[in-house]
Design a protein around this motif. Structure first.
Motif, short mmCIF file in Angstrom:
data_model
loop_
_atom_site.label_atom_id
_atom_site.label_comp_id
_atom_site.label_asym_id
_atom_site.label_seq_id
_atom_site.Cartn_x
_atom_site.Cartn_y
_atom_site.Cartn_z
N PHE A 33 -9.88 31.14 -40.20
CA PHE A 33 -8.53 30.74 -40.72
C PHE A 33 -8.74 31.10 -42.18
CE2 PHE A 33 -6.65 28.43 -37.50
CZ PHE A 33 -7.54 28.17 -36.55
N TYR A 35 -6.62 30.38 -45.59
CA TYR A 35 -5.31 29.82 -46.09
C TYR A 35 -5.22 29.80 -47.86
CZ TYR A 35 -5.21 26.58 -41.97
OH TYR A 35 -5.28 26.16 -40.61
N LEU A 43 -0.85 24.08 -48.58
CA LEU A 43 -1.67 25.03 -47.85
C LEU A 43 -1.17 25.68 -46.88
CD1 LEU A 43 -4.84 24.86 -47.84
CD2 LEU A 43 -4.91 23.22 -45.97
N LEU A 45 -0.96 28.87 -44.31
CA LEU A 45 -1.91 29.68 -43.04
C LEU A 45 -1.56 31.16 -43.52
CD1 LEU A 45 -3.95 30.02 -40.91
CD2 LEU A 45 -2.00 29.51 -39.40
N TYR A 48 -5.10 34.16 -39.06
CA TYR A 48 -6.41 33.46 -38.24
C TYR A 48 -6.90 34.57 -37.23
CZ TYR A 48 -3.99 31.72 -34.20
OH TYR A 48 -3.14 31.56 -32.94
N ASN A 50 -9.71 34.97 -33.81
CA ASN A 50 -10.42 34.19 -32.76
C ASN A 50 -11.54 35.22 -32.17
OD1 ASN A 50 -10.76 31.99 -31.05
ND2 ASN A 50 -9.68 32.92 -29.53
N ILE A 55 -5.39 37.26 -34.61
CA ILE A 55 -4.40 36.77 -33.78
C ILE A 55 -2.89 36.64 -34.22
CG2 ILE A 55 -3.92 34.71 -32.12
CD1 ILE A 55 -6.41 36.20 -31.29
N ASP A 56 -2.94 36.01 -35.32
CA ASP A 56 -1.61 35.74 -36.06
C ASP A 56 -1.66 36.10 -37.50
OD1 ASP A 56 0.73 33.14 -35.87
OD2 ASP A 56 0.88 34.81 -37.14
N SER A 58 1.19 36.46 -39.27
CA SER A 58 2.65 36.23 -39.68
C SER A 58 2.61 35.50 -41.14
CB SER A 58 3.22 35.57 -38.72
OG SER A 58 2.82 34.27 -38.60
N PHE A 91 -8.67 29.19 -49.34
CA PHE A 91 -9.69 28.75 -48.48
C PHE A 91 -9.82 29.38 -47.09
CE2 PHE A 91 -10.55 24.70 -50.77
CZ PHE A 91 -9.37 24.26 -51.23
N VAL A 98 -10.17 24.82 -29.30
CA VAL A 98 -9.87 23.50 -28.78
C VAL A 98 -10.17 23.61 -27.24
CG1 VAL A 98 -8.04 22.16 -27.87
CG2 VAL A 98 -7.57 23.18 -30.01
N THR A 103 -11.31 18.99 -30.25
CA THR A 103 -9.93 18.84 -30.39
C THR A 103 -9.52 19.82 -31.43
OG1 THR A 103 -10.54 17.14 -32.40
CG2 THR A 103 -10.16 16.29 -30.27
N GLY A 104 -10.41 20.63 -31.92
CA GLY A 104 -9.90 21.87 -32.83
C GLY A 104 -10.12 21.42 -34.31
N GLU A 105 -11.26 20.62 -34.69
CA GLU A 105 -11.71 20.47 -36.06
C GLU A 105 -11.74 21.59 -36.98
OE1 GLU A 105 -14.84 17.76 -36.52
OE2 GLU A 105 -14.66 17.91 -38.95
N LEU A 106 -11.38 21.65 -38.26
CA LEU A 106 -11.50 22.78 -39.07
C LEU A 106 -12.70 22.28 -40.27
CD1 LEU A 106 -8.25 24.83 -39.64
CD2 LEU A 106 -10.29 25.20 -37.88
N TYR B 36 -6.70 14.98 -42.72
CA TYR B 36 -7.61 15.43 -43.34
C TYR B 36 -7.20 14.60 -44.88
CZ TYR B 36 -8.88 19.38 -40.43
OH TYR B 36 -9.46 20.05 -39.45
N ASN B 91 -2.29 21.46 -34.24
CA ASN B 91 -2.93 22.53 -33.76
C ASN B 91 -1.73 22.83 -33.01
OD1 ASN B 91 -5.18 22.75 -34.81
ND2 ASN B 91 -6.39 22.28 -32.95
#
Lengths: 117, 111
Positions: A33, A35, A43, A45, A48, A50, A55-56, A58, A91, A98, A103-106, B36, B91
């Motif tokens: 990602f 940011y 912050l 986005l 990002y 994958n 993927i996106d 926008s 960043f 996920v 759980t999708g932690e960044l 966070y 998410n």
């Protein structure tokens, strides 16, 4: 283990110049990602990826911004031409997505602080 | 309307106080939720994930209410070292999964 590595840490440039920000993700992370953080907008986005595929996008503010991920270990965010309103901290963050075990932690890099004069 | 909204800050509290942060999200298909922490001029770092059943980590308690699309973070017995910005994150599945952050709530804990 090395974390997410970003370069440069600081960049001061003049309006109209091209800026390239770089990111090396954590090995094995398949999501990346970009940011942008400012006091006014928080912050945001931008884009990002994958598995190296965008993927996106926008959130990319305009055509002056472009991002690439040519392989699993490198990504760039380019601004051409740069403008003073692009001044922000950029960043890069990566993760494993996920799943039943995640759980999708960044994990964030230390950021690239850009000042456009 | 922003996808993730947080309480406006800053919060100024004395040491030992209990402080609560709230966050709402607009996408009902959101999958997972986080808090966070970001120190001044540093990158955000995961404080804790938020589960439907609620979860606790020492002095920190996170709650999720899917019906109301609401997330909270409670900090008990605040320490000076808790001073930071707390970012709510969500998410969402859009092809892959994208993580959207709230603007953050600044906390100042004073002696």
């Amino acid at each position: 283990d090395a974390g997410v590595i970003q370069s440069p840490r600081h960049e001061v440039t003049e309006m109209g110049q091209e800026v390239t920000l770089r990111c090396k993700p954590i090995s094995g992370h398949n999501s990346l990602f970009w940011y942008r953080q400012t006091m006014m907008r928080g912050l945001e986005l931008l884009i990002y990826f994958n598995n190296n595929v965008p993927i996106d996008d926008s959130g990319m503010p305009e055509d002056r911004f472009s991002a690439k991920m040519p392989n699993a270990s490198f990504s760039t965010l380019k601004i051409q031409p740069s403008e003073p309103r692009d001044s922000a901290v950029y960043f890069c963050a990566t993760g494993t997505g996920v799943s039943n075990r995640n759980t999708g932690e960044l994990f964030f890099g230390e950021g690239s602080r850009l000042t456009v004069l | 309307r922003k996808e993730v909204e947080q309480d406006p800050g800053p919060f100024n509290v004395p040491e030992g106080a209990t402080v609560a942060f709230n966050c709402t999200y607009s996408n009902s298909a959101s999958q997972s939720f986080f808090w966070y922490r970001q120190d001044c001029r540093k990158e955000p770092k995961l404080l804790m994930s938020v589960y439907s059943s609620g979860n606790e980590d020492g002095r920190f308690t996170a709650q999720l209410n899917r019906a109301s699309q609401y997330i909270s973070l409670l900090i008990r017995d605040s320490k000076l070292s808790d001073s930071a910005t707390y970012l709510c994150a969500v998410n969402m599945r859009t092809g892959g999964f994208k993580t959207i952050f709230g603007a953050g709530t600044r906390l100042f804990v004073k002696a």
